[in-house]
Design a protein around this motif. Structure first.
Motif, short mmCIF file in Angstrom:
data_model
loop_
_atom_site.label_atom_id
_atom_site.label_comp_id
_atom_site.label_asym_id
_atom_site.label_seq_id
_atom_site.Cartn_x
_atom_site.Cartn_y
_atom_site.Cartn_z
N ALA A 101 37.28 32.69 42.67
CA ALA A 101 38.56 32.70 41.67
C ALA A 101 37.99 31.78 40.53
CB ALA A 101 39.70 32.52 42.18
N ASN A 104 35.24 33.15 38.38
CA ASN A 104 35.64 34.32 37.81
C ASN A 104 36.29 33.69 36.33
OD1 ASN A 104 34.74 36.10 39.17
ND2 ASN A 104 36.67 36.59 40.48
N VAL A 105 37.16 32.32 36.59
CA VAL A 105 37.79 32.11 35.41
C VAL A 105 36.72 31.46 34.58
CG1 VAL A 105 39.20 29.86 34.62
CG2 VAL A 105 39.85 31.22 36.60
N ALA A 108 35.02 34.24 32.63
CA ALA A 108 35.78 34.96 31.62
C ALA A 108 36.22 33.86 30.32
CB ALA A 108 37.58 35.08 32.36
N GLN A 203 44.01 36.71 33.46
CA GLN A 203 44.18 37.31 34.61
C GLN A 203 43.45 36.73 35.77
OE1 GLN A 203 42.70 41.18 34.62
NE2 GLN A 203 43.73 41.90 36.53
N ALA A 204 42.32 35.89 35.31
CA ALA A 204 41.34 35.40 36.25
C ALA A 204 42.02 34.03 36.59
CB ALA A 204 40.16 35.04 35.63
N GLN A 205 42.75 33.29 35.43
CA GLN A 205 43.52 32.11 35.73
C GLN A 205 44.55 32.49 36.82
OE1 GLN A 205 44.40 31.07 31.82
NE2 GLN A 205 42.70 29.83 31.76
#
Length: 417
Positions: A101, A104-105, A108, A203-205
């Motif tokens: 996760a 992903n952040v 992004a 959304q990633a956060q």
């Protein structure tokens, strides 16, 4: 034959005469009864009940998601502080999910940075084109009114001077304007891309926060200062689901839970003082306060099937000695009423028929079944609010052998005749 008959008749007559004499003699002999006098006294009404000691604050730690126990930091009897880690479950998978996760952040965020840089570059280019176009337009407008060729002797003439800018020559202003319009469209598209990148970052956060929260749920902490009463886990074993991992309780602040019948519960008041005793404490008594009275009565399950409704009552103890442990049984005494100079009779002298209360009053050697109204009572005396007056004699232990108008002899015992 006749002689025997006369003998039989004679015996019957004698027996009848003797029986009549015995019944006559006993009918005329008053029955001796234990009696007492009605007198004013000071009395208080008490309620006694048994209860169980429970902690005022308690935390039962149950597992949220089954897993393997990686660490246990406490054992039964240990003191713990608020926020202290009690049990930890294996976090291998949770850590991997958090790392993914976080990646992903980061990706992004890189997308947002790139989109933001593109928007900035396009806006700067658009600003430069617009500035160039404005400069060129100003120069063309000035060439139509001022001759700066030097051959006209400073004449102001829009048609003279070869060094002036001629709008008809085309110049560079018109191509620049067209380029500015194209850049405006590109800026709009770039801003849309930036907004999408920012939404993807948000959304990633949020996904990262969820992963972190799920990992945090694998670590169980104490929510209060207290003592570990139970520890039902071992490192390396699966976490139990049906029982708490750990039980923490504040043993410095204790309550007593008890169940009272409807009539007794109705006499209690919030904040009322009580006295608590226990075999464990010996002659020492504790004081407490009525902290909670349930708003409803509940019928507790019973094997006999004839249980009466009871009301849950909680007593808060002012002090909880170390000897008093959770689960101990105690006796609670509550004084619910106190009166002075009230007419009272021994509790056993009052009997009920239906919903009415009666005593046997003795007057002129005869019994009078008298209805009475009752007030407060305790384990020895009952207040009489109507039906008797001070000095009346009453039967102390009435039985079914007594009846209205029966002749009796009162035995006043130490009170005298």
């Amino acid at each position: 034959m006749k002689k025997r008959l006369w003998w039989g008749i004679g015996i019957v007559v004698v027996l009848l005469a003797a029986g009549g004499w015995w019944f006559s003699r006993n009918a005329q002999s008053p029955l001796k009864v234990s009696a007492g006098k009605v007198s004013p006294i000071s009395m208080q009404e008490d309620i006694y009940a048994t209860g169980s000691v429970v902690p005022n604050s308690r935390q039962d730690v149950y597992v949220l998601n089954p897993g393997l126990v990686s660490k246990v930091t406490v054992k039964a009897g240990d003191s713990v502080k608020t926020g202290q880690v009690l049990v930890g479950l294996d976090q291998t998978l949770a850590n991997a999910q958090v790392a993914q996760a976080q990646a992903n952040v980061d990706a992004a965020q890189a997308g947002v940075n790139a989109a933001q840089g593109n928007v900035t570059d396009l806006k700067q280019a658009q600003s430069a084109v617009q500035s160039s176009a404005a400069t060129a337009g100003a120069a063309q407008a000035g060439a139509g009114t001022v001759n700066i060729s030097g051959t006209g002797g400073g004449n102001i003439n829009g048609n003279s001077g070869s060094a002036g800018l001629n709008p008809a020559s085309g110049g560079s202003a018109f191509p620049s304007a067209l380029s500015s319009s194209g850049l405006g469209s590109s800026v709009h598209q770039a801003e849309g891309t930036l907004a999408q990148s920012q939404a993807a970052l948000k959304q990633a956060q949020e996904a990262l926060q969820v992963a972190q929260a799920q990992r945090d749920q694998l670590t169980y902490k104490s929510s209060l200062d207290g003592t570990a009463l139970e520890v039902n886990v071992q490192a390396g074993n699966p976490a139990p689901v049906q029982q708490p991992l750990v039980v923490i309780a504040d043993l410095k602040h204790m309550n007593v839970n008890m169940q009272l019948n409807e009539m007794d519960a109705a006499k209690l008041k919030m904040g009322g003082k009580v006295t608590v005793t226990s075999k464990t404490l010996g002659s020492t008594s504790l004081t407490g306060v009525i902290a909670k009275i349930a708003p409803e009565a509940v019928i507790q399950p019973s094997a006999q099937g004839n249980a009466s409704p009871t009301v849950a009552v909680t007593v808060r103890l002012d002090q909880a000695p170390v000897l008093l442990k959770p689960g101990y049984s105690v006796t609670v005494q509550a004084i619910v009423a106190t009166k002075k100079n009230v007419l009272a009779v021994p509790l056993e002298s009052v009997f009920q028929e239906g919903s009415k209360n009666y005593v046997y009053r003795i007057q002129n050697g005869l019994l009078h079944k008298t209805e009475v109204k009752v007030g407060i009572g305790n384990d020895t005396d009952q207040e009489i609010t109507a039906g008797l007056k001070s000095g009346d004699q009453i039967v102390l232990n009435p039985t079914n052998q007594l009846s209205e108008g029966q002749a009796v002899t009162p035995d006043l015992g130490s009170d005298g005749a």
